[in-house]
Structure formats: structure tokens, C-alpha cells
Write a protein that holds these residues in place. Sequence first.
Motif, PDB file in Angstrom:
ATOM      1  N   TYR A 106       0.847  -1.185   0.000  1.00  0.00           N
ATOM      2  CA  TYR A 106       0.000   0.000   0.000  1.00  0.00           C
ATOM      3  C   TYR A 106       0.888   1.243   0.000  1.00  0.00           C
ATOM      4  CZ  TYR A 106      -4.709  -1.882   0.386  1.00  0.00           C
ATOM      5  OH  TYR A 106      -5.909  -2.473   0.115  1.00  0.00           O
ATOM      6  N   GLU A 107       0.519   2.204  -0.825  1.00  0.00           N
ATOM      7  CA  GLU A 107       1.404   3.336  -1.079  1.00  0.00           C
ATOM      8  C   GLU A 107       1.743   4.119   0.184  1.00  0.00           C
ATOM      9  OE1 GLU A 107       1.111   7.344  -3.687  1.00  0.00           O
ATOM     10  OE2 GLU A 107       0.801   5.450  -4.768  1.00  0.00           O
ATOM     11  N   VAL A 108       0.777   4.309   1.058  1.00  0.00           N
ATOM     12  CA  VAL A 108       1.053   5.075   2.274  1.00  0.00           C
ATOM     13  C   VAL A 108       2.090   4.351   3.135  1.00  0.00           C
ATOM     14  CG1 VAL A 108      -0.863   4.032   3.559  1.00  0.00           C
ATOM     15  CG2 VAL A 108       0.012   6.281   4.227  1.00  0.00           C
ATOM     16  N   VAL A 109       2.044   3.006   3.147  1.00  0.00           N
ATOM     17  CA  VAL A 109       3.022   2.238   3.916  1.00  0.00           C
ATOM     18  C   VAL A 109       4.376   2.245   3.212  1.00  0.00           C
ATOM     19  CG1 VAL A 109       3.561  -0.012   4.917  1.00  0.00           C
ATOM     20  CG2 VAL A 109       1.193   0.787   4.847  1.00  0.00           C
ATOM     21  N   ALA A 110       4.351   2.173   1.885  1.00  0.00           N
ATOM     22  CA  ALA A 110       5.602   2.219   1.128  1.00  0.00           C
ATOM     23  C   ALA A 110       6.347   3.517   1.384  1.00  0.00           C
ATOM     24  CB  ALA A 110       5.317   2.067  -0.368  1.00  0.00           C
ATOM     25  N   ARG A 111       5.603   4.638   1.352  1.00  0.00           N
ATOM     26  CA  ARG A 111       6.259   5.931   1.583  1.00  0.00           C
ATOM     27  C   ARG A 111       6.742   6.050   3.026  1.00  0.00           C
ATOM     28  NH1 ARG A 111       7.137  10.642  -0.868  1.00  0.00           N
ATOM     29  NH2 ARG A 111       6.076   9.942  -2.757  1.00  0.00           N
ATOM     30  N   LYS A 112       5.973   5.557   3.964  1.00  0.00           N
ATOM     31  CA  LYS A 112       6.426   5.578   5.363  1.00  0.00           C
ATOM     32  C   LYS A 112       7.703   4.749   5.507  1.00  0.00           C
ATOM     33  CE  LYS A 112       1.967   6.250   7.716  1.00  0.00           C
ATOM     34  NZ  LYS A 112       0.959   5.609   8.603  1.00  0.00           N
ATOM     35  N   THR A 113       7.792   3.648   4.763  1.00  0.00           N
ATOM     36  CA  THR A 113       8.972   2.784   4.835  1.00  0.00           C
ATOM     37  C   THR A 113      10.197   3.490   4.261  1.00  0.00           C
ATOM     38  OG1 THR A 113       7.584   0.804   4.614  1.00  0.00           O
ATOM     39  CG2 THR A 113       9.940   0.568   4.160  1.00  0.00           C
ATOM     40  N   THR A 114      10.061   4.059   3.060  1.00  0.00           N
ATOM     41  CA  THR A 114      11.219   4.739   2.463  1.00  0.00           C
ATOM     42  C   THR A 114      11.625   5.949   3.287  1.00  0.00           C
ATOM     43  OG1 THR A 114       9.791   6.018   0.950  1.00  0.00           O
ATOM     44  CG2 THR A 114      10.688   3.911   0.139  1.00  0.00           C
ATOM     45  N   ASP A 115      10.640   6.627   3.883  1.00  0.00           N
ATOM     46  CA  ASP A 115      10.963   7.757   4.770  1.00  0.00           C
ATOM     47  C   ASP A 115      11.750   7.278   5.981  1.00  0.00           C
ATOM     48  OD1 ASP A 115       9.691   9.589   3.124  1.00  0.00           O
ATOM     49  OD2 ASP A 115       7.883   9.748   4.363  1.00  0.00           O
ATOM     50  N   ALA A 116      11.282   6.187   6.599  1.00  0.00           N
ATOM     51  CA  ALA A 116      11.935   5.667   7.800  1.00  0.00           C
ATOM     52  C   ALA A 116      13.358   5.216   7.517  1.00  0.00           C
ATOM     53  CB  ALA A 116      11.121   4.503   8.372  1.00  0.00           C
ATOM     54  N   LEU A 117      13.593   4.746   6.275  1.00  0.00           N
ATOM     55  CA  LEU A 117      14.923   4.250   5.912  1.00  0.00           C
ATOM     56  C   LEU A 117      15.794   5.314   5.255  1.00  0.00           C
ATOM     57  CD1 LEU A 117      13.872   0.749   4.524  1.00  0.00           C
ATOM     58  CD2 LEU A 117      14.719   1.323   6.803  1.00  0.00           C
ATOM     59  N   GLY A 118      15.232   6.511   5.050  1.00  0.00           N
ATOM     60  CA  GLY A 118      16.006   7.619   4.497  1.00  0.00           C
ATOM     61  C   GLY A 118      16.343   7.485   3.027  1.00  0.00           C
ATOM     62  N   ILE A 119      15.489   6.792   2.252  1.00  0.00           N
ATOM     63  CA  ILE A 119      15.806   6.584   0.829  1.00  0.00           C
ATOM     64  C   ILE A 119      14.781   7.222  -0.110  1.00  0.00           C
ATOM     65  CG2 ILE A 119      17.123   4.479   1.256  1.00  0.00           C
ATOM     66  CD1 ILE A 119      14.683   2.870   0.325  1.00  0.00           C
ATOM     67  N   THR A 120      13.792   7.912   0.431  1.00  0.00           N
ATOM     68  CA  THR A 120      12.755   8.500  -0.423  1.00  0.00           C
ATOM     69  C   THR A 120      13.346   9.423  -1.481  1.00  0.00           C
ATOM     70  OG1 THR A 120      11.158   8.378   1.405  1.00  0.00           O
ATOM     71  CG2 THR A 120      10.619   9.857  -0.420  1.00  0.00           C
ATOM     72  N   GLY A 121      14.359  10.185  -1.124  1.00  0.00           N
ATOM     73  CA  GLY A 121      14.953  11.159  -2.035  1.00  0.00           C
ATOM     74  C   GLY A 121      15.656  10.562  -3.240  1.00  0.00           C
ATOM     75  N   LEU A 122      15.842   9.245  -3.255  1.00  0.00           N
ATOM     76  CA  LEU A 122      16.491   8.605  -4.401  1.00  0.00           C
ATOM     77  C   LEU A 122      15.541   8.441  -5.585  1.00  0.00           C
ATOM     78  CD1 LEU A 122      18.435   5.759  -2.547  1.00  0.00           C
ATOM     79  CD2 LEU A 122      19.431   7.794  -3.604  1.00  0.00           C
ATOM     80  N   PHE A 123      14.237   8.659  -5.355  1.00  0.00           N
ATOM     81  CA  PHE A 123      13.239   8.316  -6.366  1.00  0.00           C
ATOM     82  C   PHE A 123      12.418   9.533  -6.779  1.00  0.00           C
ATOM     83  CE2 PHE A 123      14.049   4.768  -3.502  1.00  0.00           C
ATOM     84  CZ  PHE A 123      14.602   3.864  -4.397  1.00  0.00           C
ATOM     85  N   ASP A 124      12.115   9.588  -8.081  1.00  0.00           N
ATOM     86  CA  ASP A 124      11.270  10.653  -8.603  1.00  0.00           C
ATOM     87  C   ASP A 124       9.805  10.411  -8.261  1.00  0.00           C
ATOM     88  OD1 ASP A 124      13.179  12.276 -10.522  1.00  0.00           O
ATOM     89  OD2 ASP A 124      13.605  10.163 -10.875  1.00  0.00           O
ATOM     90  N   VAL A 125       9.431   9.154  -8.168  1.00  0.00           N
ATOM     91  CA  VAL A 125       8.041   8.768  -7.930  1.00  0.00           C
ATOM     92  C   VAL A 125       8.016   7.544  -7.024  1.00  0.00           C
ATOM     93  CG1 VAL A 125       6.014   7.689  -9.024  1.00  0.00           C
ATOM     94  CG2 VAL A 125       7.084   9.684 -10.086  1.00  0.00           C
ATOM     95  N   ILE A 126       7.059   7.492  -6.117  1.00  0.00           N
ATOM     96  CA  ILE A 126       6.783   6.277  -5.345  1.00  0.00           C
ATOM     97  C   ILE A 126       5.324   5.937  -5.566  1.00  0.00           C
ATOM     98  CG2 ILE A 126       6.615   5.245  -3.053  1.00  0.00           C
ATOM     99  CD1 ILE A 126       9.028   6.879  -2.231  1.00  0.00           C
TER     100      ILE A 126
END
Length: 209
Positions: A106-126
Motif C-alpha cells: 500500500y502506497e502510504v506504507v511504502a512511503r512511510k517505509t522509504t521515509d523511515a529508511l532515508g531513501i525517499t529522495g532517491l526516487f522521482d516517484v513512489i
Amino acid sequence: MAVALLDLDGTLIDSGPVIFAAARHALTTAGLPVPADLRPFVGPPLPVGMQTVLGVPSERVPELIELYRAHQEAHLADTPVYEGVIEMCEALRARGWRLAVATSKYEVVARKTTDALGITGLFDVIAGGDDASADKSVVISRALERLGPLSAAPIMVGDRRYDVAGAHAHGMQVLFAAWGYGSLEEAEGADGIVEEPAHLVAALEELRA
């Protein structure tokens, strides 16, 4: 500009231990048996995996999903990023690639996961699943729509047959991540098998050529 769509669980992050713990918690709390092999639960859309892998009766799936998510979200930061993934993403971006996450999670969980791991900024889109659909072909459609007009054909990277089938539904090439949770039989139809994240840059560049 080249574009790669990357699965999350089993491709970018080793989410198995957190997913397995959440599944066990949900099943035991609900008084249901825990299957001996939980590995196939990593990858498919959550409602599908609940029934086909965990054996949850259809009428109890919403209850189990609620139990599962509550436990999972409390442990998102415990999920390790696979060795070499951050360096791989940085190398691709330095070569001009645009990167998107395309996950059945689920997208909200995916974004929370990448945020928690500090990798969200590597991607243009999630892009992920939602209550309407978590089917991989639908998720890929969401990712492509958000990326906007593309000058080159995108390439999918994932570790399960759902990634291969989803990519083929869009006429996309796909690389199979052998370090993830899918068996090599699930790589059938893929345009290549990559053994570890460190080899993915070269494999993507070769497909793009």
C-alpha cells in the motif's frame, strides 16, 4: 532520459523479517494457524497473499489486514536496505536515469517505509497499491502516469512473477532481481537475471543500449 521502475520488497529492501513477524502476529492474534513457509507472502498484493499464502478465509481478510498493518507499521524502521542498493541508485541517477518505486505494498506504507529508511529522495516517484487495486500492472500505470511523458522506454526491476507479468502488460522489458524472495522459476519471461544490486547498473545500461 532512461527510466527504471523498481519493486520495493525483495528488490530494494529486505522486508521479509518485518513482513513475517507482522503475519505471525496477525494470524496468532486471530487464532489462525501460521504456515511453515512464509516466503511466498512477500510480493503479491496483500489481500491476495492473505488468502493464497496464509490461508485466511475471505471474510476475515479485512480483520487480518488491520492486525497485520498495525504491527508492520510499528517496525518499518527495522527493515534493512539491501547491500549495494543505495550506491546502485546513486550511480544510476548520476548517469541520468530517473527512478521510480512501483510496489504492490500500500502506497502510504511504502512511503512511510522509504521515509523511515532515508531513501525517499532517491526516487522521482513512489507508486503503490491502494484500496482500489494493488495489482502490479495497475501500480506500474500509476508510476508511469506520475512520471509524465518519457523519451525512452522504461524498464522494470523486481523479484517476483508479479513484476514480470506487470511489466509485460505494459510491453516493458524487465530484469529479475535474483537476490529477492522469488524463485528462479518466476524469472521466466524476464529479459535478464541480475544476481546482486551491484550488477544492476550494467544490466540496465545494456538493456537500454
